[in-house]
Design a protein around this motif. Structure first.
Motif, PDB file in Angstrom:
ATOM      1  N   ASN A 127      36.330  14.569  14.118  1.00 25.44           N
ATOM      2  CA  ASN A 127      35.005  14.658  13.507  1.00 25.44           C
ATOM      3  C   ASN A 127      34.844  15.973  12.750  1.00 25.44           C
ATOM      4  N   LEU A 128      33.970  15.958  11.777  1.00 24.12           N
ATOM      5  CA  LEU A 128      33.582  17.167  11.057  1.00 24.12           C
ATOM      6  C   LEU A 128      32.144  17.504  11.427  1.00 24.12           C
ATOM      7  N   ARG A 129      31.839  18.781  11.535  1.00 26.83           N
ATOM      8  CA  ARG A 129      30.491  19.216  11.894  1.00 26.83           C
ATOM      9  C   ARG A 129      29.946  20.169  10.830  1.00 26.83           C
ATOM     10  N   VAL A 130      28.725  19.888  10.389  1.00 26.15           N
ATOM     11  CA  VAL A 130      28.071  20.749   9.411  1.00 26.15           C
ATOM     12  C   VAL A 130      26.627  20.990   9.855  1.00 26.15           C
ATOM     13  N   LYS A 131      26.046  22.096   9.392  1.00 24.38           N
ATOM     14  CA  LYS A 131      24.642  22.385   9.641  1.00 24.38           C
ATOM     15  C   LYS A 131      23.854  22.112   8.372  1.00 24.38           C
ATOM     16  N   LEU A 132      22.692  21.512   8.537  1.00 23.28           N
ATOM     17  CA  LEU A 132      21.856  21.179   7.391  1.00 23.28           C
ATOM     18  C   LEU A 132      20.452  21.739   7.635  1.00 23.28           C
ATOM     19  N   LYS A 133      20.028  22.665   6.764  1.00 21.36           N
ATOM     20  CA  LYS A 133      18.700  23.262   6.891  1.00 21.36           C
ATOM     21  C   LYS A 133      17.692  22.447   6.089  1.00 21.36           C
ATOM     22  N   PRO A 137      46.522   8.675   9.703  1.00 20.73           N
ATOM     23  CA  PRO A 137      47.398   7.536   9.403  1.00 20.73           C
ATOM     24  C   PRO A 137      47.369   6.500  10.534  1.00 20.73           C
ATOM     25  N   GLY A 138      47.225   5.248  10.166  1.00 20.15           N
ATOM     26  CA  GLY A 138      47.248   4.167  11.146  1.00 20.15           C
ATOM     27  C   GLY A 138      46.019   4.095  12.014  1.00 20.15           C
ATOM     28  N   GLY A 139      44.961   4.823  11.671  1.00 17.73           N
ATOM     29  CA  GLY A 139      43.749   4.817  12.480  1.00 17.73           C
ATOM     30  C   GLY A 139      42.501   4.755  11.621  1.00 17.73           C
ATOM     31  N   VAL A 140      41.377   5.035  12.237  1.00 15.25           N
ATOM     32  CA  VAL A 140      40.105   5.023  11.522  1.00 15.25           C
ATOM     33  C   VAL A 140      39.624   6.463  11.355  1.00 15.25           C
ATOM     34  N   PRO A 141      38.872   6.734  10.295  1.00 21.85           N
ATOM     35  CA  PRO A 141      38.390   8.108  10.082  1.00 21.85           C
ATOM     36  C   PRO A 141      37.415   8.527  11.179  1.00 21.85           C
ATOM     37  N   GLY A 142      37.336   9.839  11.390  1.00 26.19           N
ATOM     38  CA  GLY A 142      36.330  10.373  12.300  1.00 26.19           C
ATOM     39  C   GLY A 142      34.958  10.321  11.658  1.00 26.19           C
ATOM     40  N   ASP A 143      34.000  10.948  12.300  1.00 25.68           N
ATOM     41  CA  ASP A 143      32.624  10.919  11.807  1.00 25.68           C
ATOM     42  C   ASP A 143      32.210  12.290  11.271  1.00 25.68           C
ATOM     43  N   LEU A 144      31.170  12.294  10.478  1.00 25.21           N
ATOM     44  CA  LEU A 144      30.562  13.525  10.000  1.00 25.21           C
ATOM     45  C   LEU A 144      29.313  13.771  10.836  1.00 25.21           C
ATOM     46  N   LEU A 145      29.294  14.856  11.593  1.00 22.49           N
ATOM     47  CA  LEU A 145      28.172  15.188  12.460  1.00 22.49           C
ATOM     48  C   LEU A 145      27.315  16.256  11.789  1.00 22.49           C
ATOM     49  N   ILE A 146      26.026  15.964  11.650  1.00 23.03           N
ATOM     50  CA  ILE A 146      25.111  16.856  10.941  1.00 23.03           C
ATOM     51  C   ILE A 146      24.107  17.430  11.928  1.00 23.03           C
ATOM     52  N   LEU A 147      24.142  18.742  12.130  1.00 19.03           N
ATOM     53  CA  LEU A 147      23.181  19.411  13.011  1.00 19.03           C
ATOM     54  C   LEU A 147      21.981  19.869  12.178  1.00 19.03           C
ATOM     55  N   VAL A 148      20.799  19.390  12.570  1.00 17.75           N
ATOM     56  CA  VAL A 148      19.577  19.687  11.819  1.00 17.75           C
ATOM     57  C   VAL A 148      19.011  21.041  12.245  1.00 17.75           C
ATOM     58  N   GLU A 149      18.716  21.887  11.256  1.00 13.30           N
ATOM     59  CA  GLU A 149      18.046  23.168  11.496  1.00 13.30           C
ATOM     60  C   GLU A 149      16.762  23.200  10.683  1.00 13.30           C
ATOM     61  N   GLU A 150      15.663  23.566  11.344  1.00 11.32           N
ATOM     62  CA  GLU A 150      14.365  23.615  10.663  1.00 11.32           C
ATOM     63  C   GLU A 150      14.143  24.985  10.026  1.00 11.32           C
ATOM     64  N   ILE A 151      13.753  24.974   8.761  1.00 14.23           N
ATOM     65  CA  ILE A 151      13.371  26.205   8.078  1.00 14.23           C
ATOM     66  C   ILE A 151      11.900  26.464   8.403  1.00 14.23           C
ATOM     67  N   PRO A 152      11.578  27.570   9.066  1.00 11.25           N
ATOM     68  CA  PRO A 152      10.181  27.836   9.433  1.00 11.25           C
ATOM     69  C   PRO A 152       9.273  27.853   8.199  1.00 11.25           C
ATOM     70  N   ASP A 153       8.115  27.205   8.324  1.00 13.69           N
ATOM     71  CA  ASP A 153       7.139  27.195   7.239  1.00 13.69           C
ATOM     72  C   ASP A 153       6.265  28.444   7.327  1.00 13.69           C
TER      73      ASP A 153
END
Length: 369
Positions: free
Chosen positions: A122-128, A237-253
């Motif tokens: 899996n891949l992990r990214v942060k999204l603000k 190879p010979g398998g299925v791709p992993g997933d993309l995991l998105i961690l949500v971060e809140e930008i304070p208002d």
């Protein structure tokens, strides 16, 4: 059909520890395994249900989100969250639950459990996201670098396992001959190895590519939630791709604060405005709106803007905006202003007199919750 509570599925309470969770799942997995219940779709459904419950409750982060938000905290529909496991995902758990050999030691290495499709990492990214994006949902494009099978790569069956992905060994015991199976060390269980590859590919036929992936963020997500985009992780190879995991971060208002599905705003008024009444604009998630302050409004009063809060995750409801009225007192006044205020000091209308019918601030807050 609504999903059952995961604790109910495994027959445990919310205070169950990791060992108890694992033990409960192991018991159900053995009972409802498809090879023990051929042709019984209800048993397979229970098997998948138990696996999904274990996949969430055995993961501390997912368990925390589930305990706080329920099934909605895992993303629900649309390819997000902890649900929707397939049989390959389920069988990938068995190395942990059954000590590396999976179900082979229980079912003789045959049937569906003897061959599992491997899955890429899996891949992990942060999204603000700002408050408006969290409230209403938004489409975003994320740039990621992922391992992908190079163009022009060809594969052939592994000579060690003959394409089965497993190597088997016959062991003589006092009970007779027993067959044990393990993952093929040459192809790592995929059943295939690289035959030809371009110069830019590694030994597995993979290259690193940058890809821009569009994702739809559902309305109502919260800070700390993890979304999952199936099949957008690293390929294998010979398998299925992993997933993309998105961690949500809140930008304070700057002015609005989220409280569950409600939004809170502190409104500061002069005592002239609350005494005489006023018409003014206040900010909301969707822009400014006009509100009316009634004459005689007391400090601490809470005004409610219906439906101006956060949309319910994967639902149809929406929270409100709560406006806390605060009276701002000037720190300095001019001589002329002081004289005017002094002339009002002894007026009966300017003396505190809440009366018996006036509710306390605590009673006012209770009205909203």
């Amino acid at each position: 059909m609504a999903k059952r509570d995961y604790y109910e599925v495994l027959g445990i309470d919310k205070n169950a520890g990791p060992d108890e969770i694992k033990k409960a799942y192991r018991k159900l997995a053995l009972k409802y395994h498809p090879d023990k219940n051929p042709g019984d779709p209800s048993a397979e459904d229970r098997f998948k249900e138990a696996a999904e419950a274990y996949e969430v409750l055995s993961n501390p982060e997912k368990k925390q989100r589930y305990d706080q938000f329920g099934h909605q905290g895992l993303g629900g529909n649309g390819g997000f969250g902890g649900g929707g496991m397939n049989m390959d995902d389920i069988f990938s758990q068995f190395g942990d639950i059954f000590g590396g050999g999976g179900f082979d030691s229980f079912f003789g290495g045959g049937g569906r459990s003897s061959r599992r499709t491997k899955k890429g990492t899996n891949l992990r990214v942060k999204l603000k996201l700002n408050l408006s994006e969290l409230a209403n949902g938004v489409e975003k494009k994320i740039k990621v670098k992922r391992h992908m099978i190079a163009d022009g790569v060809t594969f052939k069956n592994c000579s060690t396992c003959q394409g089965s992905g497993q190597v088997k060994k016959v062991v003589n015991t006092m009970l007779g001959q027993m067959v044990s199976a393990s993952t093929c060390p040459s192809c790592e269980g995929s059943g295939q190895v690289v035959d030809k590859r371009p110069p830019n590919a590694d030994a597995r036929g993979l290259v690193v590519k940058e890809e821009i992936i569009p994702i739809n963020i559902p309305a109502g997500v919260a800070d700390g939630m993890q979304l999952s985009l199936s099949g957008k992780g690293n390929e294998i190879p010979g398998g299925v791709p992993g997933d993309l995991l998105i961690l949500v971060e809140e930008i304070p208002d700057d002015v609005l604060v989220r409280d569950g599905n409600n939004v809170v705003y502190d409104l500061y008024l002069s005592f002239v405005d609350v005494a005489l009444g006023a018409s003014l604009e206040v900010p909301t998630i969707d822009g400014k709106v006009k509100i009316k302050i009634e004459p005689g409004t007391q400090a601490g009063k809470i005004l409610r803007l219906k439906g101006k809060g956060i949309k319910e995750l994967n639902g149809y409801g929406r929270g409100d905006q709560l406006i806390h009225v605060n009276v701002w007192t000037p720190k300095e006044v001019t001589r002329e202003e002081r004289e005017k205020l002094e002339s009002l000091r002894d007026s009966e209308n300017f003396k505190p007199n809440p009366g018996k019918s006036e509710k306390s601030i605590f009673d006012k807050v209770k009205e909203f919750f």
